[in-house]
Design a protein around this motif. Structure first.
Motif, PDB file in Angstrom:
ATOM      1  N   GLU A  21       2.347   1.826  -3.396  1.00  0.00           N
ATOM      2  CA  GLU A  21       1.331   2.203  -4.381  1.00  0.00           C
ATOM      3  C   GLU A  21       0.878   3.658  -4.172  1.00  0.00           C
ATOM      4  O   GLU A  21       0.595   4.368  -5.142  1.00  0.00           O
ATOM      5  CB  GLU A  21       0.163   1.220  -4.310  1.00  0.00           C
ATOM      6  CG  GLU A  21       0.550  -0.153  -4.850  1.00  0.00           C
ATOM      7  CD  GLU A  21      -0.418  -1.270  -4.495  1.00  0.00           C
ATOM      8  OE1 GLU A  21      -0.304  -2.358  -5.091  1.00  0.00           O
ATOM      9  OE2 GLU A  21      -1.267  -1.055  -3.606  1.00  0.00           O
TER      10      GLU A  21
ATOM     11  N   HIS B  67       4.563  -4.596 -10.239  1.00  0.00           N
ATOM     12  CA  HIS B  67       4.844  -3.193 -10.572  1.00  0.00           C
ATOM     13  C   HIS B  67       6.219  -3.047 -11.238  1.00  0.00           C
ATOM     14  O   HIS B  67       6.786  -1.951 -11.254  1.00  0.00           O
ATOM     15  CB  HIS B  67       4.819  -2.329  -9.317  1.00  0.00           C
ATOM     16  CG  HIS B  67       3.480  -2.261  -8.649  1.00  0.00           C
ATOM     17  ND1 HIS B  67       2.369  -1.726  -9.261  1.00  0.00           N
ATOM     18  CD2 HIS B  67       3.071  -2.665  -7.413  1.00  0.00           C
ATOM     19  CE1 HIS B  67       1.330  -1.794  -8.444  1.00  0.00           C
ATOM     20  NE2 HIS B  67       1.722  -2.355  -7.320  1.00  0.00           N
TER      21      HIS B  67
ATOM     22  N   GLU C 223       1.314   7.029  -6.888  1.00  0.00           N
ATOM     23  CA  GLU C 223       0.307   8.043  -7.198  1.00  0.00           C
ATOM     24  C   GLU C 223       0.863   9.457  -7.002  1.00  0.00           C
ATOM     25  O   GLU C 223       0.478  10.395  -7.702  1.00  0.00           O
ATOM     26  CB  GLU C 223      -0.931   7.843  -6.327  1.00  0.00           C
ATOM     27  CG  GLU C 223      -1.713   6.572  -6.640  1.00  0.00           C
ATOM     28  CD  GLU C 223      -2.903   6.387  -5.715  1.00  0.00           C
ATOM     29  OE1 GLU C 223      -3.232   7.338  -4.972  1.00  0.00           O
ATOM     30  OE2 GLU C 223      -3.520   5.303  -5.745  1.00  0.00           O
TER      31      GLU C 223
ATOM     32  N   THR D  22       0.815  -1.222   0.000  1.00  0.00           N
ATOM     33  CA  THR D  22       0.000   0.000   0.000  1.00  0.00           C
ATOM     34  C   THR D  22       0.844   1.267   0.000  1.00  0.00           C
ATOM     35  O   THR D  22       0.559   2.220  -0.743  1.00  0.00           O
ATOM     36  CB  THR D  22      -0.927   0.022   1.231  1.00  0.00           C
ATOM     37  OG1 THR D  22      -1.579  -1.246   1.343  1.00  0.00           O
ATOM     38  CG2 THR D  22      -1.968   1.115   1.111  1.00  0.00           C
TER      39      THR D  22
END
Length: 294
Positions: free
Chosen positions: A101, A138, A105, A98
């Motif tokens: 990620e 990723h 962003e 998390t």
């Protein structure tokens, strides 16, 4: 031509950013604490690697909060992400994806980054391999993923060789003899803050701060005068301690840190002052070096 560039070191609070940088530069410069969000401002730490110069940017941890001081810290980290040649994202091996990620962003410019898997000493090899597999979804986002153990397995070259690979060819931006662009008084401030966190119980809030009033460089000794800022009378009592015992411990510890860095004797004078609500007030923040512009 040699390579030279800015490398922002980012991650959640307590990811190990400052510890990594102190290890890479071989000197105690950045504040290290078990307290979350101890690092508050960006600072440059310069590492020479072979013929190349890397300017690492230490940053506050990426986090969410409504407090004005914390908003300043988050803004510092986001500015570092947006204004560098390369990013090192530190991801403790036990973390969920998390945090990473969320960073993706926030990396609005899609600046190239390397993923460092930190604190691998705490788990077995199989768990490290499993975590690497998790991040592979990723793999189109990061340039490399490096498991890191600054205690034993990892060498400086394991990280720095990969870092310089992604830096631009450029003349040195700073004298290769210096370790940081920070003023000594700012480093002294961080040493005192670190000593507070190390010598006072967990009850002391991390909002406690330090103001360096003056530094006098005399022939044989440096004289440093500083004020520790707290928000409540009870906190002042904790800093001072019974018969001044706590502030003596803080002073001794901070003085030794200063002397190890400068190689000179230091006389450190510490005072304690109460400033109610300084973390919520733009003027109070600015007086302590946190210029809130939003």
């Amino acid at each position: 031509m040699s390579k030279c560039g800015y490398v922002s070191v980012v991650g959640r609070p307590n990811a190990g950013k400052s510890s990594l940088l102190n290890w890479l530069v071989g000197e105690k410069i950045a504040l290290v604490s078990h307290k979350a969000n101890a690092t508050r401002k960006r600072s440059n730490i310069i590492v020479m690697h072979k013929d190349d110069q890397i300017i690492f940017v230490d940053t506050p941890g990426l986090h969410e909060t409504e407090k004005l001081l914390n908003q300043f810290m988050l803004d510092e980290a986001l500015k570092a992400i947006g204004d560098c040649d390369l990013i090192l994202f530190l991801a403790p091996v036990t973390d969920k994806l998390t945090h990473y990620e969320n960073f993706l962003e926030r990396n609005k410019k899609n600046t190239k980054h390397i993923l460092l898997l930190t604190k691998i000493d705490n788990v077995g090899n199989n768990e490290v391999l499993e975590k690497i597999k998790e991040y592979e979804k990723h793999s189109d986002k990061y340039e490399a993923i490096i498991p890191v153990s600054i205690k034993k397995q990892t060498t400086h070259d394991d990280i720095l060789d990969v870092v310089v690979k992604y830096l631009p060819e450029h003349p040195y931006l700073y004298d290769p003899e210096i370790l940081t662009t920070e003023h000594m008084r700012d480093i002294f401030k961080e040493f005192i803050r670190e000593s507070i966190f190390e010598n006072i119980s967990d009850e002391i809030p991390y909002e406690t701060d330090v103001k360096i009033n003056r530094v006098q460089e005399k022939k044989d000794i440096d004289v440093v005068n500083a004020t520790i800022i707290v928000q409540k009378g009870t906190q002042k009592g904790m800093i001072v301690g019974k018969g001044g015992s706590a502030i003596k411990r803080i002073g001794k510890d901070a003085r030794q840190k200063i002397e190890r860095l400068t190689g000179r004797k230091c006389y450190l004078e510490l005072f304690v002052s109460i400033k109610k609500g300084w973390t919520k007030d733009k003027k109070g923040l600015k007086e302590l070096g946190y210029d809130v512009t939003f």
